[in-house]
Structure formats: C-alpha cells, structure tokens
Design an enzyme around this catalytic site. Structure first.
Site, PDB file in Angstrom:
ATOM      1  N   GLY A 128       0.852  -1.185   0.000  1.00  0.00           N
ATOM      2  CA  GLY A 128       0.000   0.000   0.000  1.00  0.00           C
ATOM      3  C   GLY A 128       0.888   1.235   0.000  1.00  0.00           C
ATOM      4  N   GLY A 170       0.584   4.234   1.114  1.00  0.00           N
ATOM      5  CA  GLY A 170       0.716   4.949   2.379  1.00  0.00           C
ATOM      6  C   GLY A 170       1.618   4.210   3.344  1.00  0.00           C
ATOM      7  N   ASP A 193      14.102  -5.187  -8.804  1.00  0.00           N
ATOM      8  CA  ASP A 193      12.722  -5.145  -8.308  1.00  0.00           C
ATOM      9  C   ASP A 193      12.307  -3.684  -8.159  1.00  0.00           C
ATOM     10  OD1 ASP A 193      10.296  -5.351  -7.050  1.00  0.00           O
ATOM     11  OD2 ASP A 193      10.997  -6.556  -5.364  1.00  0.00           O
ATOM     12  N   ASP A 213       7.559   4.831  -3.816  1.00  0.00           N
ATOM     13  CA  ASP A 213       7.159   5.058  -2.430  1.00  0.00           C
ATOM     14  C   ASP A 213       8.370   5.345  -1.540  1.00  0.00           C
ATOM     15  OD1 ASP A 213       4.504   4.616  -3.123  1.00  0.00           O
ATOM     16  OD2 ASP A 213       4.644   2.470  -2.715  1.00  0.00           O
ATOM     17  N   ASN A 245      16.503  10.132  -4.368  1.00  0.00           N
ATOM     18  CA  ASN A 245      16.984   9.375  -5.530  1.00  0.00           C
ATOM     19  C   ASN A 245      17.867   8.211  -5.102  1.00  0.00           C
ATOM     20  OD1 ASN A 245      15.793  10.550  -7.756  1.00  0.00           O
ATOM     21  ND2 ASN A 245      17.434  11.996  -8.131  1.00  0.00           N
ATOM     22  N   GLY A 296      12.217  -7.405  -2.554  1.00  0.00           N
ATOM     23  CA  GLY A 296      11.494  -7.405  -1.293  1.00  0.00           C
ATOM     24  C   GLY A 296      10.669  -6.147  -1.129  1.00  0.00           C
TER      25      GLY A 296
END
Length: 299
Positions: free
Chosen positions: A40, A42, A246, A252, A276, A287
């Site tokens: 998610g 958030g 990944d 986020d 960055n 992960g």
C-alpha cells in the site's frame, strides 16, 4: 503529538509473483516465487520514512481481519505510529496482486477495500492530534479522506507533498492544496496530457502542473532521473545507477525519503538527491519493507 512526517494513505496486503514473462490473455504462467507482503502506498511511504530516521504517524484504515493485524504489526515493527489507523468492520483490508517480470517492471490489480471506506471526519480528528511539519499523501484512499487531509494540512500550515498515484485516482482539485507534487511519467501524462519520454517534455509538463497550483513539481523519469521545478527554477537531477532487480515500491521509497529529509533538514534539492539514492538502493534489492534502506545505507 509531535512527528517529523504524517502520512495519509493506503495500507494493503501485496501478493507478489515473480514471473519470466507476463501471461497473455487466457494463458497460465508459472511464477518463480509468490510472496504475501505488506504494501500500500501509504504504508510503504511511512515505513520508508521511519527506516530513514523519521518519527512518523500513519493515518489510514484496514479491515478488522487477519491481514489488517499483520499490516499493523509490520508498521509497528519498523517504528511507525499506527494509533491513528482505523479498523473497518464492513470492509476487508485492501489487497493487490503484483506481477514482476524479468526486466523488474511490474503490473498490479487489486481492491482498495477498507482504504476506500476512510471518512474525512476520521482524518480531521486524527490530524488534529498530530503536529508535523510535513504531510505526505497519495490518492489511494477515498476522495473524501484526501480532500479532508489536504484542507486540514493547509489550515495547520503543514508542507504537503502529494504523490498523485495511482493515475486513475487523480482529480485536479487536489493540486490546488499541494505544495509539492511528484508524478511519474504515466501520472504526468494523466495530469497534463503530455507524453513524457525525455527531459525536454518533462520540463514542459512540470511547468503545466505548476500552473495548476503546486509551487514545486518533481517529474520522475525512472532510470533517467528527474526534472524538478522549484522556486521557479528548473533542475535536472540524474538517477543513481544500479542493477535493478525489483522496481516495486521505488516511488514510495522516493516519497518517504523526500519527506523525512526535507522535514529534518529543510533543503529541498538535497532532499531530492537523498530520495533518488534511497530509491536506487530499493530497486537493487528484492522485497518490500525489509528491502527499504536505513540511514546506514545512505552514507
């Protein structure tokens, strides 16, 4: 209570499948591995900020179910204060299915569940108890909750960083309250209609978004870095080169790192470079929250 960053946003369970290639319609593909992980936008951003040394309060909603408990336990384990996360007795915890191919790109499908049930008055009550210089948020909870947070954050004098994701959730009114907006290429096209494939187009798009309200715009270009419009000046920021394995959660981590560094140090361009680097570290690891960088990784 005092914090570095308050985060309003989604809290989801991610079912992540690593595949060689995305299956065509009607086909079945075997995954190399499937994991059920906390996610998610958030939750991800709150954990990213906390792992990088921030005192973080999370505002959101989960279901009164096993997944909700798992996600609350996860955030608490990383030091995020979850006392402002509500539990819905009517809606289940948000859940997303994520497919990652061998190029590290990802596609997702899911349901917002309890995230969409979060009400504006619940957000106002939570933010009334939180003192933080920065409010970080996205568009993955109900529109009522988003607008309540934007208005309350503005009234409290918080610096509002809006990650306008997902693109399908964007509505223009949100830009009139945000101080900083951080779209990726897809979100930039959704907001401006400009298809961004290089920094020239990114600069044009950043200026267009700036005219919609935000004083600062960061157009993220993935491996090509980003374009920053800040205090009426344009900056081209190069990415940190790593071997990507990944890309899930990279945006986020960028947002959480940007928020906590700006909150603690007050220099915006330094915060962008810090963000960055944090995002680059994340894409080099497989992960979710366990792969997010800590301060020691940023030295």
């Amino acid at each position: 209570m005092k914090y570095d960053v308050a985060v309003l946003g989604s809290i989801n369970l991610d079912v992540k499948a690593l595949v060689l290639n995305y299956p065509e319609r009607g086909q079945t593909a075997l995954a190399k591995r499937i994991n059920m992980l906390p996610g998610g936008k958030g939750s991800n951003q709150a954990v990213a900020a906390a792992k990088l040394g921030g005192k973080v309060a999370m505002v959101g909603m989960v279901g009164a179910d096993g997944a909700g408990k798992q996600l609350l336990d996860d955030m608490n384990s990383w030091g995020v204060d979850t006392q402002f996360v509500k539990q819905s007795s009517d809606e289940g915890t948000g859940t997303f299915i994520v497919q990652i191919d061998q190029t590290s790109e990802n596609t997702m499908v899911g349901t917002l569940g309890a995230n969409a049930a979060l009400q504006g008055d619940q957000v106002v009550r939570s933010l009334s108890e939180i003192e933080a210089p920065v409010l970080l948020m996205q568009l993955e909870t109900s529109r009522d909750s988003v607008m309540a947070a934007l208005r309350t954050g503005r009234e409290k004098g918080m610096y509002i960083i809006l990650d306008p994701a997902p693109a399908d959730g964007f509505f223009e009114e949100s830009l009139t309250y945000a101080d900083c907006v951080t779209p990726n290429q897809q979100e930039t096209e959704r907001i401006t209609g400009i298809k961004v494939t290089n920094k020239v187009e990114a600069i044009k798009a950043a200026k267009a978004i700036h005219h919609m309200g935000p004083s600062t715009v960061i157009v993220k270009l993935g491996s090509e870095g980003s374009v920053v419009l800040h205090e009426d000046d344009i900056y081209e920021i190069d990415s940190v080169k790593v071997k990507a394995v990944d890309s899930v959660c990279a945006g986020d981590v960028f947002a959480g790192a940007l928020a906590v560094h700006y909150s603690q140090h007050g220099n915006f361009l330094d915060a962008v470079n810090f963000a960055n680097k944090a995002a680059a570290i994340k894409v080099s690891k497989i992960g979710n929250h366990d792969a997010f960088p800590v301060l020691a990784d940023m030295a």
